[in-house]
Design a protein around this motif. Structure first.
Motif, PDB file in Angstrom:
ATOM      1  N   LEU A  60      -4.012  -4.176  -9.715  1.00  0.00           N
ATOM      2  CA  LEU A  60      -3.039  -5.050 -10.351  1.00  0.00           C
ATOM      3  C   LEU A  60      -1.605  -4.655 -10.015  1.00  0.00           C
ATOM      4  CD1 LEU A  60      -4.664  -5.427 -13.885  1.00  0.00           C
ATOM      5  CD2 LEU A  60      -4.776  -7.024 -11.963  1.00  0.00           C
ATOM      6  N   HIS A  61      -1.421  -3.411  -9.540  1.00  0.00           N
ATOM      7  CA  HIS A  61      -0.094  -2.931  -9.193  1.00  0.00           C
ATOM      8  C   HIS A  61       0.106  -2.853  -7.681  1.00  0.00           C
ATOM      9  CE1 HIS A  61       0.381  -2.066 -13.425  1.00  0.00           C
ATOM     10  NE2 HIS A  61      -0.801  -1.471 -13.388  1.00  0.00           N
ATOM     11  N   LEU A  62      -0.909  -3.222  -6.931  1.00  0.00           N
ATOM     12  CA  LEU A  62      -0.784  -3.328  -5.476  1.00  0.00           C
ATOM     13  C   LEU A  62      -0.454  -4.751  -5.039  1.00  0.00           C
ATOM     14  CD1 LEU A  62      -3.821  -1.208  -4.200  1.00  0.00           C
ATOM     15  CD2 LEU A  62      -1.419  -0.523  -4.263  1.00  0.00           C
ATOM     16  N   VAL A  63      -0.882  -5.742  -5.816  1.00  0.00           N
ATOM     17  CA  VAL A  63      -0.727  -7.137  -5.408  1.00  0.00           C
ATOM     18  C   VAL A  63       0.702  -7.607  -5.628  1.00  0.00           C
ATOM     19  CG1 VAL A  63      -3.147  -7.703  -5.793  1.00  0.00           C
ATOM     20  CG2 VAL A  63      -1.515  -7.966  -7.668  1.00  0.00           C
ATOM     21  N   ALA A 117      -4.450   6.454  -1.372  1.00  0.00           N
ATOM     22  CA  ALA A 117      -4.384   5.940  -0.007  1.00  0.00           C
ATOM     23  C   ALA A 117      -5.712   5.302   0.398  1.00  0.00           C
ATOM     24  CB  ALA A 117      -4.011   7.063   0.961  1.00  0.00           C
ATOM     25  N   ALA A 118      -6.819   5.990   0.117  1.00  0.00           N
ATOM     26  CA  ALA A 118      -8.130   5.434   0.456  1.00  0.00           C
ATOM     27  C   ALA A 118      -8.418   4.179  -0.346  1.00  0.00           C
ATOM     28  CB  ALA A 118      -9.209   6.489   0.219  1.00  0.00           C
ATOM     29  N   TYR A 119      -8.039   4.202  -1.611  1.00  0.00           N
ATOM     30  CA  TYR A 119      -8.253   3.042  -2.476  1.00  0.00           C
ATOM     31  C   TYR A 119      -7.531   1.814  -1.922  1.00  0.00           C
ATOM     32  CZ  TYR A 119      -7.793   0.142  -6.667  1.00  0.00           C
ATOM     33  OH  TYR A 119      -7.811  -0.900  -7.544  1.00  0.00           O
ATOM     34  N   ALA A 120      -6.261   1.981  -1.582  1.00  0.00           N
ATOM     35  CA  ALA A 120      -5.476   0.857  -1.061  1.00  0.00           C
ATOM     36  C   ALA A 120      -5.984   0.406   0.297  1.00  0.00           C
ATOM     37  CB  ALA A 120      -4.005   1.254  -0.984  1.00  0.00           C
ATOM     38  N   ALA A 121      -6.398   1.354   1.147  1.00  0.00           N
ATOM     39  CA  ALA A 121      -6.906   0.999   2.472  1.00  0.00           C
ATOM     40  C   ALA A 121      -8.169   0.147   2.367  1.00  0.00           C
ATOM     41  CB  ALA A 121      -7.181   2.264   3.287  1.00  0.00           C
ATOM     42  N   LEU A 122      -9.017   0.442   1.390  1.00  0.00           N
ATOM     43  CA  LEU A 122     -10.231  -0.354   1.205  1.00  0.00           C
ATOM     44  C   LEU A 122      -9.888  -1.782   0.769  1.00  0.00           C
ATOM     45  CD1 LEU A 122     -12.420   2.363  -0.513  1.00  0.00           C
ATOM     46  CD2 LEU A 122     -12.943   1.250   1.672  1.00  0.00           C
ATOM     47  N   TRP A 123      -8.949  -1.927  -0.161  1.00  0.00           N
ATOM     48  CA  TRP A 123      -8.544  -3.269  -0.574  1.00  0.00           C
ATOM     49  C   TRP A 123      -7.922  -4.028   0.596  1.00  0.00           C
ATOM     50  CZ3 TRP A 123      -9.915  -6.155  -4.473  1.00  0.00           C
ATOM     51  CH2 TRP A 123     -10.368  -5.570  -5.650  1.00  0.00           C
ATOM     52  N   ARG A 124      -7.113  -3.343   1.386  1.00  0.00           N
ATOM     53  CA  ARG A 124      -6.484  -4.015   2.521  1.00  0.00           C
ATOM     54  C   ARG A 124      -7.538  -4.500   3.512  1.00  0.00           C
ATOM     55  NH1 ARG A 124      -1.884  -0.790   5.693  1.00  0.00           N
ATOM     56  NH2 ARG A 124      -3.689   0.507   6.220  1.00  0.00           N
ATOM     57  N   VAL A 145       0.831  -1.198   0.000  1.00  0.00           N
ATOM     58  CA  VAL A 145       0.000   0.000   0.000  1.00  0.00           C
ATOM     59  C   VAL A 145       0.868   1.251   0.000  1.00  0.00           C
ATOM     60  CG1 VAL A 145      -1.877  -1.195   1.186  1.00  0.00           C
ATOM     61  CG2 VAL A 145      -0.202   0.110   2.514  1.00  0.00           C
ATOM     62  N   PRO A 146       0.381   2.354  -0.571  1.00  0.00           N
ATOM     63  CA  PRO A 146       1.168   3.587  -0.643  1.00  0.00           C
ATOM     64  C   PRO A 146       1.143   4.346   0.676  1.00  0.00           C
ATOM     65  CG  PRO A 146      -0.963   3.927  -1.655  1.00  0.00           C
ATOM     66  CD  PRO A 146      -0.901   2.472  -1.285  1.00  0.00           C
ATOM     67  N   PRO A 147       2.018   5.346   0.813  1.00  0.00           N
ATOM     68  CA  PRO A 147       1.989   6.185   2.021  1.00  0.00           C
ATOM     69  C   PRO A 147       0.624   6.826   2.203  1.00  0.00           C
ATOM     70  CG  PRO A 147       3.975   6.598   0.741  1.00  0.00           C
ATOM     71  CD  PRO A 147       3.107   5.716  -0.104  1.00  0.00           C
ATOM     72  N   ALA A 173      -2.008   5.321   3.610  1.00  0.00           N
ATOM     73  CA  ALA A 173      -3.087   4.346   3.796  1.00  0.00           C
ATOM     74  C   ALA A 173      -3.366   4.098   5.277  1.00  0.00           C
ATOM     75  CB  ALA A 173      -2.742   3.040   3.090  1.00  0.00           C
ATOM     76  N   ASP A 174      -2.341   4.171   6.105  1.00  0.00           N
ATOM     77  CA  ASP A 174      -2.536   3.924   7.536  1.00  0.00           C
ATOM     78  C   ASP A 174      -3.323   5.044   8.206  1.00  0.00           C
ATOM     79  OD1 ASP A 174      -1.119   1.579   7.327  1.00  0.00           O
ATOM     80  OD2 ASP A 174       0.781   2.458   7.971  1.00  0.00           O
ATOM     81  N   GLU A 175      -3.370   6.219   7.607  1.00  0.00           N
ATOM     82  CA  GLU A 175      -4.090   7.347   8.196  1.00  0.00           C
ATOM     83  C   GLU A 175      -5.570   7.367   7.801  1.00  0.00           C
ATOM     84  OE1 GLU A 175      -0.702   8.092   6.942  1.00  0.00           O
ATOM     85  OE2 GLU A 175      -0.446   7.484   9.046  1.00  0.00           O
ATOM     86  N   VAL A 176      -5.959   6.506   6.864  1.00  0.00           N
ATOM     87  CA  VAL A 176      -7.353   6.467   6.422  1.00  0.00           C
ATOM     88  C   VAL A 176      -8.190   5.761   7.469  1.00  0.00           C
ATOM     89  CG1 VAL A 176      -8.935   5.612   4.659  1.00  0.00           C
ATOM     90  CG2 VAL A 176      -6.676   6.479   3.999  1.00  0.00           C
ATOM     91  N   ARG A 177      -9.304   6.389   7.838  1.00  0.00           N
ATOM     92  CA  ARG A 177     -10.225   5.778   8.795  1.00  0.00           C
ATOM     93  C   ARG A 177     -11.275   4.995   8.022  1.00  0.00           C
ATOM     94  NH1 ARG A 177     -15.040   8.735  12.125  1.00  0.00           N
ATOM     95  NH2 ARG A 177     -15.685   6.949  13.394  1.00  0.00           N
ATOM     96  N   LEU A 178     -11.496   3.753   8.439  1.00  0.00           N
ATOM     97  CA  LEU A 178     -12.504   2.898   7.818  1.00  0.00           C
ATOM     98  C   LEU A 178     -13.641   2.681   8.800  1.00  0.00           C
ATOM     99  CD1 LEU A 178     -10.218   0.239   6.123  1.00  0.00           C
ATOM    100  CD2 LEU A 178     -11.242   2.258   5.084  1.00  0.00           C
ATOM    101  N   ARG A 179     -14.847   2.729   8.260  1.00  0.00           N
ATOM    102  CA  ARG A 179     -16.022   2.601   9.127  1.00  0.00           C
ATOM    103  C   ARG A 179     -17.061   1.738   8.425  1.00  0.00           C
ATOM    104  NH1 ARG A 179     -20.406   6.196   9.864  1.00  0.00           N
ATOM    105  NH2 ARG A 179     -19.390   7.682   8.463  1.00  0.00           N
ATOM    106  N   LEU A 180     -17.514   0.689   9.111  1.00  0.00           N
ATOM    107  CA  LEU A 180     -18.557  -0.181   8.584  1.00  0.00           C
ATOM    108  C   LEU A 180     -19.905   0.484   8.818  1.00  0.00           C
ATOM    109  CD1 LEU A 180     -18.712  -2.997   7.244  1.00  0.00           C
ATOM    110  CD2 LEU A 180     -19.118  -3.945   9.516  1.00  0.00           C
ATOM    111  N   VAL A 181     -20.696   0.645   7.752  1.00  0.00           N
ATOM    112  CA  VAL A 181     -21.937   1.407   7.838  1.00  0.00           C
ATOM    113  C   VAL A 181     -23.049   0.653   7.118  1.00  0.00           C
ATOM    114  CG1 VAL A 181     -20.776   3.647   7.987  1.00  0.00           C
ATOM    115  CG2 VAL A 181     -21.360   2.710   5.746  1.00  0.00           C
TER     116      VAL A 181
END
Length: 411
Positions: A282-285, A252-259, A148-150, A152-160
């Protein structure tokens, strides 16, 4: 008895849609699906062919605005609900529907018609070109890592709840439309389609789930809708995550969602279909082979008003070329056209008596229109003829876009 083709009356919708279900195999749709598509049907743009009191043919159109290279939203007829009863094959029912429909699209001032095809062999003879491809992946999350790119760790994820998050998700989707050719701007009612969640649509999966990605200030900058399909065998859990939609405004948000999707407990794979062919995943895996990437046709484009369509999009390089266009089904497009464009976005297409430099059918123009199919590739297949040396390469550079066109949902 002669067959009658007429515009659908609202009180005929159930009979008309019953015919469509029969044409597609006879499996009844859920009440939720029927209710949505009844609400989306534009009766005045829907045609039925009737044999006495029996509906034996159907075709409809949705009034779309489609993103094209350069970001403009161009009126387009989203051709849909096309079907012919098995008792009425080889009686020119489909041809008569396509004839009436394209005449109506032209009269209504829409430069384009687009469709998804249940059978890819059908629509080329009506001038539709295969313009958009879709990517499907099934990633072995036990063996494949994400880099993941720089940020991604700062993105907050929330299940809604998917319903509660709908407005935020739609804002993300709308922001992406101008930057990706082929995406339809959501017309009223279409925001409901991704939320369809009838039990018959889930397969072995859970009810629909939604996770949103937020910045520190709480702004939603991405989302994923998905189901979890639990599965067990003697070795233990073999569950799978099935992704419906995944959109984000920054890497960052894109990669955080995949993670997040990779890390769901008791699952060992993530499957996503209807992704763009240049999807950054395809370039994250770490191992693209174990991601089982597959490509298939997604959307077909038909230029109904050729000069208006070619003038509506931007071009990636300056261009001055004379096209000799064949269009047997819509002869108003046939003939010789000079297309001139500059790299700043302006384009002009007008009839000319000058010598032709490229010869092709309207089907090839439709395939190349959104920038995802190179004219050089079509020329390599013998479907574009170069009449002036260098003309194919010049036109191909101008037509080809920076990003692949994408159709994120069916219609």
């Amino acid at each position: 008895m002669a067959l009658e083709t007429r515009v659908l009356q609202p009180d005929e919708w159930d009979v008309w849609y019953d015919h469509l279900e029969l044409a597609f195999g006879g499996v009844p749709e859920s009440a939720e699906e029927r209710g949505l598509y009844r609400s989306l049907t534009e009766a005045e743009r829907s045609l039925g062919v009737w044999d006495g009191g029996t509906c034996v043919g159907s075709a409809g159109a949705f009034s779309f605005r489609l993103s094209v290279p350069g970001g403009a939203l161009v009126p387009a007829a989203g051709v849909t609900m096309v079907g012919v009863a098995p008792t009425h094959r080889r009686r020119r029912v489909l041809t008569s529907l396509m004839r009436r429909q394209l005449d109506d699209v032209r009269a209504g001032g829409e430069p384009l018609a687009v469709l998804t095809a249940s059978d890819p062999a059908i629509y080329g003879r009506f001038g539709y070109g295969q313009a958009v491809y879709g990517l499907a992946v099934e990633i072995d999350t036990a063996r494949v890592r994400l880099d993941v790119p720089p940020g991604a760790d700062e993105v907050r994820l929330r299940l809604v709840d998917p319903e509660a998050a709908l407005a935020d998700c739609e804002r993300v989707y709308a922001a992406l439309v101008p930057g990706r050719p082929g995406m339809p701007a959501r017309q009223p009612g279409w925001e409901r389609q991704p939320l369809l969640d009838a039990p018959s649509l889930r397969g072995s999966g859970s009810p629909l789930k939604c996770v949103v990605a937020e910045r520190a200030d709480g702004e939603v900058v991405g989302y994923a809708r998905y189901r979890v399909a639990p599965e067990w065998n003697l070795s233990g859990s073999q569950g799978r995550v099935e992704v419906g939609d995944l959109d984000a405004l920054d890497p960052a948000a894109y990669a955080a969602l995949w993670r997040y999707l990779f890390g769901i407990d008791l699952t060992w794979s993530v499957r996503a279909v209807k992704r763009p062919v240049d999807d950054p995943v395809l370039h994250l895996v770490s191992d693209v082979r174990r991601s089982q990437a597959r490509v298939r046709d997604a959307m077909y484009v038909r230029l109904v008003d050729l000069p208006a369509a070619l003038e509506a999009r931007a071009y990636g390089a300056a261009l001055d070329v004379v096209l000799e266009v064949e269009d047997a089904f819509c002869p108003w497009n046939a003939g010789r056209w000079r297309l001139t464009a500059d790299a700043k976005g302006g384009a002009r297409c007008a009839r000319t008596a000058d010598p032709a430099e490229l010869a092709l059918t309207v089907r090839e123009l439709g395939a190349a229109y959104l920038g995802g199919v190179a004219l050089t590739a079509l020329a390599g297949a013998g479907r574009v003829r170069e009449l002036r040396p260098g003309a194919v390469a010049e036109a191909s550079r101008a037509f080809t876009g920076d990003v692949a066109p994408w159709l994120p949902h069916g219609f």
